[in-house]
Design a protein around this motif. Structure first.
Motif, PDB file in Angstrom:
ATOM      1  N   ILE A 179      27.342   1.996  29.007  1.00 34.88           N
ATOM      2  CA  ILE A 179      26.442   2.633  29.976  1.00 34.88           C
ATOM      3  C   ILE A 179      26.815   4.112  30.081  1.00 34.88           C
ATOM      4  N   MET A 180      25.811   4.989  30.031  1.00 36.83           N
ATOM      5  CA  MET A 180      26.071   6.423  30.179  1.00 36.83           C
ATOM      6  C   MET A 180      25.073   7.050  31.145  1.00 36.83           C
ATOM      7  N   PRO A 181      25.429   7.147  32.428  1.00 36.75           N
ATOM      8  CA  PRO A 181      24.569   7.841  33.390  1.00 36.75           C
ATOM      9  C   PRO A 181      24.815   9.354  33.324  1.00 36.75           C
ATOM     10  N   LEU A 182      23.745  10.120  33.242  1.00 42.09           N
ATOM     11  CA  LEU A 182      23.824  11.578  33.200  1.00 42.09           C
ATOM     12  C   LEU A 182      23.169  12.162  34.446  1.00 42.09           C
ATOM     13  N   ALA A 183      23.872  13.093  35.109  1.00 38.76           N
ATOM     14  CA  ALA A 183      23.346  13.803  36.280  1.00 38.76           C
ATOM     15  C   ALA A 183      22.942  12.841  37.392  1.00 38.76           C
ATOM     16  N   SER A 184      23.909  12.095  37.889  1.00 40.12           N
ATOM     17  CA  SER A 184      23.631  11.127  38.945  1.00 40.12           C
ATOM     18  C   SER A 184      24.887  10.865  39.760  1.00 40.12           C
ATOM     19  N   LEU A 185      24.699  10.151  40.860  1.00 39.00           N
ATOM     20  CA  LEU A 185      25.820   9.652  41.659  1.00 39.00           C
ATOM     21  C   LEU A 185      25.528   8.190  42.014  1.00 39.00           C
ATOM     22  N   PRO A 186      26.547   7.342  42.052  1.00 38.32           N
ATOM     23  CA  PRO A 186      26.325   5.921  42.343  1.00 38.32           C
ATOM     24  C   PRO A 186      26.423   5.603  43.830  1.00 38.32           C
ATOM     25  N   ILE A 187      25.727   6.382  44.642  1.00 36.68           N
ATOM     26  CA  ILE A 187      25.774   6.189  46.092  1.00 36.68           C
ATOM     27  C   ILE A 187      24.367   6.293  46.677  1.00 36.68           C
ATOM     28  N   GLU A 188      24.240   5.874  47.924  1.00 38.71           N
ATOM     29  CA  GLU A 188      22.983   6.031  48.644  1.00 38.71           C
ATOM     30  C   GLU A 188      22.584   7.496  48.677  1.00 38.71           C
ATOM     31  N   ILE A 189      21.298   7.766  48.509  1.00 41.67           N
ATOM     32  CA  ILE A 189      20.811   9.144  48.574  1.00 41.67           C
ATOM     33  C   ILE A 189      20.690   9.548  50.037  1.00 41.67           C
ATOM     34  N   ALA A 190      21.568  10.444  50.452  1.00 38.46           N
ATOM     35  CA  ALA A 190      21.633  10.870  51.848  1.00 38.46           C
ATOM     36  C   ALA A 190      21.866  12.378  51.881  1.00 38.46           C
ATOM     37  N   GLY A 191      22.236  12.895  53.043  1.00 36.18           N
ATOM     38  CA  GLY A 191      22.546  14.309  53.167  1.00 36.18           C
ATOM     39  C   GLY A 191      21.411  15.198  52.697  1.00 36.18           C
ATOM     40  N   ARG A 192      21.774  16.322  52.067  1.00 39.13           N
ATOM     41  CA  ARG A 192      20.773  17.289  51.626  1.00 39.13           C
ATOM     42  C   ARG A 192      19.826  16.693  50.584  1.00 39.13           C
ATOM     43  N   ASN A 193      20.356  15.837  49.726  1.00 36.21           N
ATOM     44  CA  ASN A 193      19.538  15.239  48.676  1.00 36.21           C
ATOM     45  C   ASN A 193      18.366  14.471  49.283  1.00 36.21           C
ATOM     46  N   ARG A 194      18.648  13.625  50.280  1.00 37.24           N
ATOM     47  CA  ARG A 194      17.569  12.864  50.914  1.00 37.24           C
ATOM     48  C   ARG A 194      16.617  13.780  51.688  1.00 37.24           C
ATOM     49  N   MET A 195      17.170  14.782  52.357  1.00 34.02           N
ATOM     50  CA  MET A 195      16.316  15.698  53.113  1.00 34.02           C
ATOM     51  C   MET A 195      15.327  16.410  52.202  1.00 34.02           C
ATOM     52  N   GLN A 196      15.789  16.842  51.030  1.00 39.07           N
ATOM     53  CA  GLN A 196      14.901  17.544  50.113  1.00 39.07           C
ATOM     54  C   GLN A 196      13.811  16.622  49.577  1.00 39.07           C
ATOM     55  N   ARG A 197      14.165  15.392  49.276  1.00 36.75           N
ATOM     56  CA  ARG A 197      13.169  14.435  48.798  1.00 36.75           C
ATOM     57  C   ARG A 197      12.137  14.125  49.889  1.00 36.75           C
ATOM     58  N   ASP A 198      12.626  13.954  51.105  1.00 36.22           N
ATOM     59  CA  ASP A 198      11.727  13.679  52.222  1.00 36.22           C
ATOM     60  C   ASP A 198      10.808  14.869  52.478  1.00 36.22           C
ATOM     61  N   LEU A 199      11.359  16.074  52.326  1.00 34.66           N
ATOM     62  CA  LEU A 199      10.569  17.280  52.554  1.00 34.66           C
ATOM     63  C   LEU A 199       9.466  17.416  51.506  1.00 34.66           C
ATOM     64  N   ILE A 200       9.740  17.021  50.280  1.00 27.29           N
ATOM     65  CA  ILE A 200       8.711  17.070  49.238  1.00 27.29           C
ATOM     66  C   ILE A 200       7.490  16.252  49.665  1.00 27.29           C
ATOM     67  N   ALA A 201       7.731  15.050  50.172  1.00 27.71           N
ATOM     68  CA  ALA A 201       6.616  14.208  50.633  1.00 27.71           C
ATOM     69  C   ALA A 201       5.945  14.818  51.857  1.00 27.71           C
ATOM     70  N   LYS A 202       6.733  15.300  52.805  1.00 23.60           N
ATOM     71  CA  LYS A 202       6.178  15.843  54.041  1.00 23.60           C
ATOM     72  C   LYS A 202       5.321  17.083  53.797  1.00 23.60           C
ATOM     73  N   LEU A 203       5.752  17.941  52.875  1.00 27.43           N
ATOM     74  CA  LEU A 203       4.978  19.154  52.594  1.00 27.43           C
ATOM     75  C   LEU A 203       3.599  18.802  52.058  1.00 27.43           C
TER      76      LEU A 203
END
Length: 358
Positions: A179-203
């Motif tokens: 298995i080779m994951p590139l550019a990722s983290l194996p955790i729940e998407i939270a913090g700034r990452n989640r805020m930016q994703r949520d903002l994309i939908a909200k905009l």
């Protein structure tokens, strides 16, 4: 004018670049799954999955396919992006690491992406709310029910595809050799990452022209704002400074990028694509991963900032896990470094050697 947007790769969204036929011609196909059941409890009578394959499968004496490689794309991208000269041109050719004369390479378009079923096909916001687990399940069905692939030599992916590689690892722990994951983290998407994703939908949703997803023309203001947010998520400060070193160049670069991506993005598809990560959280399941895993991130990746220290903590939960953090150089390009195997290819080679059958 400089090729100022050459360094920007929006979560693996890349333009197809012709290549010399140094490897077998990709074969495209579609597989329709009847009455696909989504994690949300919704269903779709016919879920279409588009895919490309390169090469031919082979089997070992145990009857298992022993040369199949599944490569997963990022958010808003498609499997077509891996046919670029930068990616496929450095991996799939004769004598290269993933020589398509030796391996059977599978490039899928995930649910909601490329030529697979997606909201913009007609259901708009009535399309089932899919998740990464749904994407992985659909691809598993494509491999096992349609392509007759019962084992993977390697599963790898970029960004969203990297995150799905972790999901593959613990959902089907005996299905792959590496298995080779590139550019990722194996955790729940939270913090700034989640805020930016949520903002994309909200905009998008704040634009009156969105009309609760029932627009006939793209909601330009909301979509432009969402694209701007995405651009800064995946950008490289170093490369952008080099490409736009004056005020005039920076302003022109911004206008061109928004114009370019507004012409190929669909607002509803974009909402769904970013919301599909909402339940992603491999952390509690990492001990289930059996295959050797090598995760690669770059130090200038603003989606997965190394200063959070999250990978170092969680990779220890993977029995055969290893983590490589690429330093910032003139060649790295932020999050988009995931699509440049000339930088991380030696680690792929290491993984392939480490996971060879004895």
């Amino acid at each position: 004018m400089r090729k100022f947007y050459a360094f920007l790769i929006l979560f693996s969204l890349s333009t197809f670049v012709s290549f010399g036929q140094e490897y077998p011609t990709p074969v495209e196909g579609d597989y329709v799954i009847e009455n696909f059941q989504f994690e949300s409890g919704e269903s779709l009578p016919k879920l279409n999955l588009h895919y490309r394959t390169i090469g031919k499968p082979t089997k070992g004496i145990d009857g298992k396919v022993n040369n199949a490689i599944l490569i997963k794309h990022g958010t808003t991208g498609s499997g077509k992006g891996f046919l670029s000269s930068k990616f496929g041109g450095n991996l799939f050719g004769s004598g290269q690491l993933l020589d398509a004369n030796k391996y059977f390479i599978i490039l899928t378009d995930d649910i909601g992406h490329g030529d697979s079923s997606k909201p913009s096909d007609g259901l708009h916001m009535s399309f089932p709310k899919y998740t990464y687990d749904d994407m992985v399940l659909a691809n598993y069905k494509l491999l096992t029910e349609h392509l007759n692939v019962n084992h993977l030599r390697l599963v790898m992916g970029t960004s969203m595809g990297g995150m799905q590689s972790w999901v593959w690892g613990y959902t089907y722990p005996d299905f792959m050799d590496a298995i080779m994951p590139l550019a990722s983290l194996p955790i729940e998407i939270a913090g700034r990452n989640r805020m930016q994703r949520d903002l994309i939908a909200k905009l998008i949703e704040m634009d009156p022209e969105w009309k609760k997803g029932g627009y006939t023309a793209q909601p330009k203001v909301g979509l432009s704002g969402a694209i701007g947010q995405l651009m800064f998520m995946v950008s490289s400060p170093l490369q952008w400074q080099k490409s736009a070193s004056t005020r005039e160049e920076a302003e022109e670069m911004l206008d061109k990028l928004i114009e370019r991506y507004s012409s190929i993005m669909d607002a509803n598809d974009m909402i769904y694509a970013f919301e599909s990560s909402r339940f992603y959280n491999p952390a509690p399941h990492l001990a289930k991963i059996k295959a050797p895993l090598l995760a690669v991130n770059s130090a200038d990746d603003q989606v997965n900032p190394p200063e959070l220290g999250l990978m170092e903590k969680n990779i220890q939960l993977v029995e055969k896990g290893k983590y490589i953090l690429l330093p910032i150089t003139d060649l790295t390009s932020g999050h988009g470094t995931h699509s440049n195997p000339s930088i991380w290819g030696k680690y792929l080679e290491e993984l392939l050697i480490r996971s060879e059958s004895k």
